[in-house]
Design an enzyme around this catalytic site. Structure first.
Site, PDB file in Angstrom:
ATOM      1  N   SER A 180       0.740  -1.290  -0.089  1.00  0.00           N
ATOM      2  CA  SER A 180       0.134  -0.161  -0.023  1.00  0.00           C
ATOM      3  C   SER A 180       0.858   1.184  -0.094  1.00  0.00           C
ATOM      4  O   SER A 180       1.659   1.450  -1.066  1.00  0.00           O
ATOM      5  CB  SER A 180      -0.917  -0.181   1.198  1.00  0.00           C
ATOM      6  N   ASP A 350      -9.528  -6.028  -5.272  1.00  0.00           N
ATOM      7  CA  ASP A 350      -9.015  -4.719  -4.503  1.00  0.00           C
ATOM      8  C   ASP A 350      -9.668  -3.462  -4.722  1.00  0.00           C
ATOM      9  O   ASP A 350      -9.538  -2.976  -5.948  1.00  0.00           O
ATOM     10  CB  ASP A 350      -7.428  -4.480  -4.901  1.00  0.00           C
ATOM     11  N   HIS A 383      -7.224  -5.955  -0.838  1.00  0.00           N
ATOM     12  CA  HIS A 383      -6.147  -4.904  -0.315  1.00  0.00           C
ATOM     13  C   HIS A 383      -5.378  -5.804   0.922  1.00  0.00           C
ATOM     14  O   HIS A 383      -4.284  -5.984   0.897  1.00  0.00           O
ATOM     15  CB  HIS A 383      -6.380  -3.967  -0.010  1.00  0.00           C
TER      16      HIS A 383
END
Length: 408
Positions: A180, A350, A383
Site C-alpha cells: 500500500s 482490491d 487489499h
C-alpha cells in the site's frame, strides 16, 4: 480546499473502529485466545513489537532506533539476528498501521518470519508518528510542528534513514517489500534516484501509485459532505484515528443514506477472501496508528489530481517557497531504473489498488529490461489479503522469496 475522496482515507479508520460489527466471529473464541491477545497488546505497549509478537515464537529480534536527518527517531525491528552473508530485507507498512500489521498470523503464515526462516536478515520499519516512532531530537508529539509533514517527508527522510542504517550494518544491497503506502514511498523514491545504489530488488504488494479508479462509494459521499471543513477541523497536526474529531466525522458519515457501514471492510478494501476472525481481532488490538493530517490531505490530492505529485500547498507563493515553482512537482515514474528487479502483485477484488490504476503504473514501467519486471495477478485477492491472508504464503510470499533468490 476541495479534496476529492479525502474522506475515503479517513474512513479507513472505520475498519478498525467498527470491527465487532464488520467481522463475523471476531468477538467469538476462547478466553485463552482473548487473554493471549490482551497480553500481546500490553507487551507491545510496554516493551515493543519484538517482545509482543516475535520472540514469543522463538525468533531472535532486536529493537533498534534510527534517527532521520530531520530529527525523527524511528523504531526498527531486526528479526533473525543477521549473520554472515544473510541478504537483508526491509519491510515497509502502509498508512494508519505500523510494522505489527505484518505479524498477525501464526509464524508459518507471517511474511517477516517466513523471510527469516528462508535465510533473510529481516528489518521492519515503522514510519514517524506511529506508536514507537513518536520521538524527535527537539520536538514532542504534543507540538503541532511535530506533525507538519506529509508522505513526501517519508520519501525524503524516513526511507533513506532506514536504508542507510541497514546498509551500514550489513554492507550488502537490500531487498525491499512494501504494501500500500509502502509501495508509493518506494516508487516516489526511485523516481528521484534515491535508494537506487543500495537496492537489490523490490517487491510491491497492492501498489497505490494511482488511485483514480478506487471502487468505493464512500469517498465521494464523504467528500461531498465534509471536504470543505477537513483542514479547519484537523489542521496540520496529528491525525489520530481514535481521537474525538475523527469519531464525530465517522458518526456523521455513517448516518448518511447510501453509506453501507454495516459492511465497511468490503466496501473500503474490496472483498477480502482470506482473512479469519482471529487475525482481524488481533489486528484490531494493535491498530490503528496515527499519522499526520497533512499525509491524509496529500493522499487525497493524488486521488483528486490523478497524478503522482508532491504536496500541493494550494497557493502559488507557498509552492514557490517550497519548490521554486508555482505548482507542486511531479514524481516521474518513467525515471525508475529499467534494470532494477521489480516484482509487482495485485488483486482482482482490491478496491484501493484497482486493476486499471495498476495498469497505468505498469505503463510507466513498460521499458523495463526483459526479465527484470515480474507481474503477478491474484483474482480473488483484495487489499488486506496481501498482509494478513491465511493463504498468502502460497499465493504471494513464496513468489516474493523466489524472486529475491533469483537476484542473489
Amino acid at each position: 480546499m476541495a479534496l476529492r475522496s479525502l474522506a475515503f482515507w479517513m474512513v479507513m479508520v472505520l475498519v478498525l473502529v467498527l470491527v465487532v460489527a464488520l467481522a463475523p466471529g471476531a468477538v467469538e473464541g476462547s478466553s485463552r485466545k482473548l487473554l493471549a491477545q490482551a497480553n500481546a497488546v500490553v507487551a507491545a505497549q510496554a516493551y515493543g513489537i519484538c517482545n509482543a509478537l516475535v520472540t514469543v515464537h522463538g525468533y531472535q529480534c532486536q529493537e533498534i532506533t534510527v534517527t532521520t536527518d530531520d530529527g525523527y527517531i524511528l523504531s526498527v525491528q531486526r528479526i533473525g539476528g543477521g549473520g554472515t552473508g544473510k541478504p537483508p530485507v526491509i519491510i515497509q507498512h502502509g498508512v494508519l498501521v505500523d510494522a505489527a500489521a505484518w505479524l498477525m498470523n501464526s509464524p508459518d503464515k507471517t511474511l517477516p518470519l517466513i523471510l527469516a526462516d528462508s535465510g533473510f536478515d529481516v528489518w521492519m520499519a515503522n514510519s514517524r508518528g506511529t506508536r514507537f516512532s513518536r520521538r524527535h531530537t527537539s520536538m514532542d508529539p504534543s507540538n503541532p510542528k511535530f506533525w507538519n509533514w506529509s508522505w513526501d517527508e517519508l520519501v525524503a527522510h524516513d526511507l533513506p534513514a532506514v536504508f542507510n542504517y541497514v546498509h551500514g550494518q550489513t554492507k550488502q544491497k537490500i531487498n525491499y517489500v512494501g504494501h500500500s503506502l509502502g509501495t508509493l514511498l518506494a516508487l516516489a523514491s526511485l523516481s528521484e534516484g534515491k535508494l537506487v545504489d543500495q537496492l537489490k530488488s523490490v517487491a510491491l504488494l497492492s501498489p497505490i501509485a494511482y488511485l483514480t479508479h478506487m471502487s468505493t462509494p464512500i469517498g465521494a459521499v464523504g467528500a461531498r459532505l465534509f471536504a470543505g471543513e477537513i483542514t479547519t477541523a484537523f489542521g496540520f497536526a496529528e491525525f489520530d484515528p481514535k481521537g474525538e474529531p475523527v469519531a464525530e466525522f465517522l458518526d456523521r458519515l455513517c448516518a448518511t443514506p447510501g453509506v453501507p457501514c454495516y459492511d465497511i471492510l468490503s466496501v473500503l478494501t474490496g472483498k477480502n477472501c482470506c482473512l479469519n476472525a482471529s487475525t482481524v481481532d488481533l489486528f484490531l488490538d494493535h491498530q490503528p496508528q496515527p499519522t499526520s493530517t497533512k499525509t491524509m490531505v496529500h493522499l487525497s490530492q493524488v486521488v483528486r489530481n490523478g497524478v503522482l505529485m508532491k504536496y500541493d500547498y494550494g497557493r502559488f507563493d507557498l509552492n514557490y517557497m517550497h519548490y521554486g515553482s508555482f505548482s507542486a512537482p511531479h514524481y516521474d515514474l518513467s525515471k525508475i531504473p529499467n534494470n532494477l528487479p521489480m516484482f509487482i502483485t495485485y488483486g482482482g477484488q482490491d478496491a484501493l489498488s484497482d486493476e486499471h490504476d495498476v495498469s497505468r503504473l505498469l505503463e510507466y514501467l513498460k521499458s523495463h529490461d526483459v526479465g527484470k519486471l515480474v507481474v503477478d495477478f491474484i483474482h480473488e485477492y483484495a487489499h488486506a489479503d496481501f498482509v494478513m491472508g491465511i493463504n498468502a504464503k502460497d499465493l504471494v510470499y513464496n513468489k516474493v522469496i523466489s524472486f529475491f533468490n533469483q537476484q542473489q
